[in-house]
Design an enzyme around this catalytic site. Structure first.
Site, PDB file in Angstrom:
ATOM      1  N   ARG A   1       0.858  -1.179   0.000  1.00  0.00           N
ATOM      2  CA  ARG A   1       0.000   0.000   0.000  1.00  0.00           C
ATOM      3  C   ARG A   1       0.896   1.232   0.000  1.00  0.00           C
ATOM      4  NH1 ARG A   1      -3.218  -3.187  -1.272  1.00  0.00           N
ATOM      5  NH2 ARG A   1      -5.263  -3.681  -0.348  1.00  0.00           N
TER       6      ARG A   1
ATOM      7  N   GLU B   1      -2.780   7.853  -4.984  1.00  0.00           N
ATOM      8  CA  GLU B   1      -2.808   6.944  -6.123  1.00  0.00           C
ATOM      9  C   GLU B   1      -3.993   7.296  -7.016  1.00  0.00           C
ATOM     10  OE1 GLU B   1      -1.648   2.317  -6.554  1.00  0.00           O
ATOM     11  OE2 GLU B   1      -3.363   2.733  -5.241  1.00  0.00           O
TER      12      GLU B   1
ATOM     13  N   HIS C   1      -0.398   0.014 -10.603  1.00  0.00           N
ATOM     14  CA  HIS C   1      -1.100  -0.944  -9.735  1.00  0.00           C
ATOM     15  C   HIS C   1      -1.439  -2.228 -10.506  1.00  0.00           C
ATOM     16  CE1 HIS C   1      -3.435  -0.869  -5.735  1.00  0.00           C
ATOM     17  NE2 HIS C   1      -3.351  -2.124  -6.122  1.00  0.00           N
TER      18      HIS C   1
END
Length: 337
Positions: free
Chosen positions: A248, A276, A295
């Protein structure tokens, strides 16, 4: 003995994900174990059709786009006994009402760990060969000297630090076993013997950061891990250390890491960031010592089939009266992703 009743399953996710998770062969196995209408895919529980389907369902097969399962939703699902999630984390899905109801909750986190660990292994090995910097150099110079030996690179004896003995962290350690690297592990819930069984030496975070050539982050996001890699800890890393984050983004202090990377002292492979996505003007997009990916380490493309198959296998166990293999328990939520 009376015949066991087939479960009635309801898909609860964004409809576009259904064929990606359940291709024909996986769908055939699902249909052999439960009754599930492929045209009844609920991405909200407010329509008359979804409420009717929910009232009859004994199993929810959930995925991205499923609304939270709060008390008001559960009130309309009197027969529900299990939630089988095609994603990894269930933190944003389940509510206290699910545990109070005694529902069996399962996730496909183990299946999703596979591509993340594969991505991580690839990046560890590529970074050990200094692939990213040499690619930039080759692209700029458009020439190299055949036979030139590049000193200071290679994976032999490289020390790889894994932060977090999570599903992914453990699988990374497993994948590293065939390679001539030294693995060290930092995890507050793991003892020396367990680390040794995983093929690693257990150590503290500060020692790991200060002695490893590559540091790979696999801890969950919790109040204790929030920005655990802050300015002081990043400063412990030796010049040339490679930081890989597939966990994360919030585990790393982005401004502090950016300052370190701007000096060229560290290299970073970041599949997750905070925020993000990054702002369009972030210098991380331009730095030659930073590899940013959008991602992608988790399941994408045909890897989604593995998630669907994991849930179907859980459904088969449920139909046979067997315990779930990937059950999630409420007391564990505070220390999992």
């Amino acid at each position: 003995m009376p015949e066991r009743r087939r479960p009635t399953a309801l898909f609860a996710m964004s409809p576009e994900h259904l064929p990606r998770l359940f291709p024909p062969d996986v769908r055939a196995r699902l249909d052999a174990s439960a009754d599930a209408d492929p045209t009844a895919v609920a991405d909200n529980f407010d329509t008359p059709r979804s409420r009717e389907a929910l009232s009859a369902a004994s199993v929810l097969i959930t995925g991205w786009g499923c609304p939270p399962l709060d008390a008001s939703v559960l009130e309309t699902a009197p027969r529900l006994r299990a939630v089988l999630h095609t994603g990894g984390s269930v933190k944003g899905l389940v509510s206290p009402a699910c545990w109070e109801r005694g529902l069996a909750i399962s996730s496909a986190a183990d299946a999703n760990a596979v591509p993340v660990a594969e991505y991580t292994l690839a990046m560890i090995l590529l970074a050990g060969k200094d692939t990213f910097a040499l690619r930039e150099r080759y692209g700029a110079e458009r020439h190299f000297t055949l036979g030139l030996i590049h000193g200071g690179i290679g994976n032999r004896g490289r020390r790889v630090g894994v932060i977090g003995a999570s599903r992914i962290g453990r699988r990374v350690l497993e994948l590293l076993r065939p390679f001539d690297v030294e693995a060290v592990l930092c995890d507050p819930y793991t003892d020396d013997a367990t680390a040794a069984r995983l093929g690693a030496r257990r150590t503290g975070l500060e020692e790991l950061l200060g002695t490893c050539d590559t540091v790979s982050v696999h801890a969950p996001e919790t109040p204790e891990t929030l920005r655990m890699l802050n300015a002081e800890r990043l400063a412990l890393m030796r010049d040339g250390t490679v930081l890989i984050n597939t966990a994360r983004g919030a585990l790393v202090d982005t401004p502090a890491l950016t300052r370190e990377l701007l000096t060229g002292r560290l290299t970073a492979v970041l599949d997750v960031t905070e925020p993000e996505p990054l702002p369009a003007d972030s210098p991380l997009f331009e730095l030659p010592n930073v590899v940013l990916t959008p991602h992608i380490a988790g399941s994408h493309g045909n890897e989604l089939h593995r998630l669907g198959l994991s849930v179907v296998q859980e459904l088969e166990r449920l139909s046979a009266g067997q315990p779930l293999a990937h059950r999630v328990h409420a007391p564990d939520l505070h220390r999992v992703a």
